[in-house]
Design a protein around this motif. Structure first.
Motif, PDB file in Angstrom:
ATOM      1  N   VAL A 263      47.087  49.461  45.083  1.00  0.00           N
ATOM      2  CA  VAL A 263      46.207  48.187  44.641  1.00  0.00           C
ATOM      3  C   VAL A 263      46.634  47.861  43.308  1.00  0.00           C
ATOM      4  O   VAL A 263      47.312  46.410  43.301  1.00  0.00           O
ATOM      5  CB  VAL A 263      44.713  48.557  44.785  1.00  0.00           C
ATOM      6  CG1 VAL A 263      44.090  47.099  44.457  1.00  0.00           C
ATOM      7  CG2 VAL A 263      44.160  49.148  45.993  1.00  0.00           C
TER       8      VAL A 263
ATOM      9  N   GLN B 290      42.009  42.172  47.688  1.00  0.00           N
ATOM     10  CA  GLN B 290      41.647  43.800  47.759  1.00  0.00           C
ATOM     11  C   GLN B 290      41.156  44.230  46.264  1.00  0.00           C
ATOM     12  O   GLN B 290      40.197  44.855  46.104  1.00  0.00           O
ATOM     13  CB  GLN B 290      42.909  44.351  48.138  1.00  0.00           C
ATOM     14  CG  GLN B 290      43.368  44.270  49.552  1.00  0.00           C
ATOM     15  CD  GLN B 290      42.346  45.041  50.644  1.00  0.00           C
ATOM     16  OE1 GLN B 290      42.168  46.106  50.241  1.00  0.00           O
ATOM     17  NE2 GLN B 290      41.917  44.202  51.374  1.00  0.00           N
TER      18      GLN B 290
ATOM     19  N   ILE C 162      46.659  41.018  48.195  1.00  0.00           N
ATOM     20  CA  ILE C 162      46.405  41.919  47.131  1.00  0.00           C
ATOM     21  C   ILE C 162      45.560  41.325  46.351  1.00  0.00           C
ATOM     22  O   ILE C 162      44.434  42.457  45.534  1.00  0.00           O
ATOM     23  CB  ILE C 162      47.680  42.303  46.515  1.00  0.00           C
ATOM     24  CG1 ILE C 162      47.467  43.645  45.609  1.00  0.00           C
ATOM     25  CG2 ILE C 162      47.975  41.106  45.696  1.00  0.00           C
ATOM     26  CD1 ILE C 162      47.301  44.838  46.540  1.00  0.00           C
TER      27      ILE C 162
END
Length: 460
Positions: A35, A179, A176
């Motif tokens: 991440v 996330q 991303i």
């Protein structure tokens, strides 16, 4: 006799600590690699450096808390003072500013060190609190059982709900950026819950055990007494080994399900319209059976002794862990069954360890006339962090060694390595813990003699 309300109150403290602890052990490695975008080897080194630095702080906090004097006692005030910083810095640890790879690594070092310092400032006094709530070894066993039971409940809640919360905050967006926001907001929810639980622990517990000698000994004397405490050294080694076992298994679980089992290819699992992932259910199942292990710990240790119970559980966990390597990714039933069995063994040893640390404090007080509860209990936290540091560093380094590449299909060699993280590698930790605990000298008979002598001296 400690009332049920206070036993529950004491359990709330480790319920809080364990919620963050499990998020760190199970998800922080994969958060940093998949991440935040930090290389696995760099994360492994960061974990080793920061956690060894942090572990060295534990005795310092133990010494400071031993010398703390407030109307609330020596140890309870820390739960009040650092509950909010604990939550806030936890959120910052999972925040992802837009930085270069080097900048991300610096940010990770700074926030993680701060998180571990605050964790120490809460957890060392909390652990020490067990030694001053009651002088009775049997009652300490019970308190330790409540502590670990609530710890595993907290871990279960965190592991079961964390990834569903992340997915909910992402709103179906797989980018991303989404996330990253999902992870930060999920930790924020957990942080609020943790702070409230610490406040509850502070409000419901009391300190009762007074030292034989009212004046605190000089630090030099405390350290000299600790260095000569053989049972303390043995528990330190056993604790480090046990945490290597736990941290390697927890830290690699998400990798195991993401890259070996490939949980995305399995049907969606829905309960109450909440979507759960296999890795989360696997980890949550582990917490349920950790609780079973906690429940079994007291009656087994009361019947067979703490030492024999600990050794038996770790021998069984060793055998089961080795067998785990040979499971195919399609054998989910066996994977989950063995997780339950291994977790039962793991759950049973930690209440025994905490109770043994309290016995070490009594042993030291009788031997030296000086009670340094905070310093002795800080060794438990220190051993956890050394074991966690070694286990997490090995995970990062070996992932790189096996050729791991984030968010890509892994090679056969990498998959074999990931399987070892849940089998042969944690088995090394269980074997070492058995070797250490086999040398532990404080039997139940010996502790009865120590307790009787201490009570006689306190009544003078």
């Amino acid at each position: 006799m400690i009332k049920l309300k206070e036993k529950i109150g004491y359990g709330l403290g480790d319920m809080s600590s364990s919620m963050f602890w499990k998020i760190f052990t199970a998800y922080l490695m994969i958060f940093y690699t998949d991440v935040f975008g930090i290389p696995a080897a760099a994360v492994g080194t960061m974990f080793l450096v920061t956690r060894i630095f942090d572990a060295a702080n534990d005795p310092i906090v133990g010494v400071i808390s031993d010398r703390t004097q407030t109307r609330w006692g020596k140890f309870r005030p820390y739960l009040l003072w650092f509950a909010v910083p604990f939550a806030v810095i936890g959120v910052l640890t999972f925040f992802t500013p837009s930085l270069s790879t080097e900048g991300k690594l610096v940010y990770a070092y700074v926030t993680y060190i701060l998180m571990m310092v605050v964790y120490t400032l809460v957890n060392v006094p909390y652990a020490s609190l067990l030694g001053v709530m009651s002088p009775d070894p049997a009652e300490r066993n019970t308190l330790s059982g409540y502590r670990m039971g609530f710890a595993y409940i907290g871990s279960f809640v965190a592991l079961l709900l964390f990834m569903p919360m992340v997915n909910a905050f992402c709103g179906g967006d797989t980018s991303i950026e989404a996330q990253r926001m999902g992870w930060t907001l999920s930790v924020a929810v957990m942080g609020v819950m943790c702070a409230l639980l610490f406040f509850g622990c502070f409000a419901l517990t009391r300190e009762r055990v007074k030292p034989i000698r009212e004046t605190q000994a000089p630090l030099k004397e405390d350290l000299k007494d600790l260095a000569s405490n053989k049972p303390w050294w043995i528990l330190l080694g056993a604790g480090v080994a046990a945490l290597i076992f736990n941290s390697i298994r927890d830290g690699a679980t998400v990798y195991y399900f993401k890259y070996f089992v490939v949980e995305e290819q399995h049907p969606e699992i829905l309960f109450f319209n909440i979507s759960f992932v296999l890795s989360g259910l696997y980890l949550a199942l582990g917490q349920i059976f950790n609780i079973l292990g906690v429940v079994l710990a007291a009656p087994l240790s009361n019947r067979f002794g703490k030492k024999r119970t600990f050794m038996g559980a770790m021998v069984i966990a060793t055998v089961l862990s080795v067998v785990f390597y040979w499971f195919d990714k399609s054998q989910l039933t066996l994977i989950f069954v063995f997780q339950a069995l291994i977790s039962t063994c793991a759950g049973s040893i930690f209440p025994i360890l905490w109770s043994m640390y309290a016995d070490c404090a009594d042993y030291s007080e009788l031997k030296t006339g000086n009670r340094a509860t905070g310093l002795i209990f800080s060794s438990s936290s220190m051993s956890q962090k050394f074991g966690w540091a070694i286990g997490s560093a090995l995970t990062g380094w070996l992932l790189a060694w096996f050729g791991f590449q984030a968010n890509e299909v892994q090679s056969a060699e990498t998959i074999s390595g990931i399987k070892m993280f849940l089998s042969f590698l944690p088995a090394v930790g269980t074997v070492l813990s058995v070797i250490f605990i086999s040398m532990y000298p404080l039997s139940e008979k010996k502790m009865k003699e120590i307790t009787t002598e201490l009570e006689a001296k306190r009544s003078i």
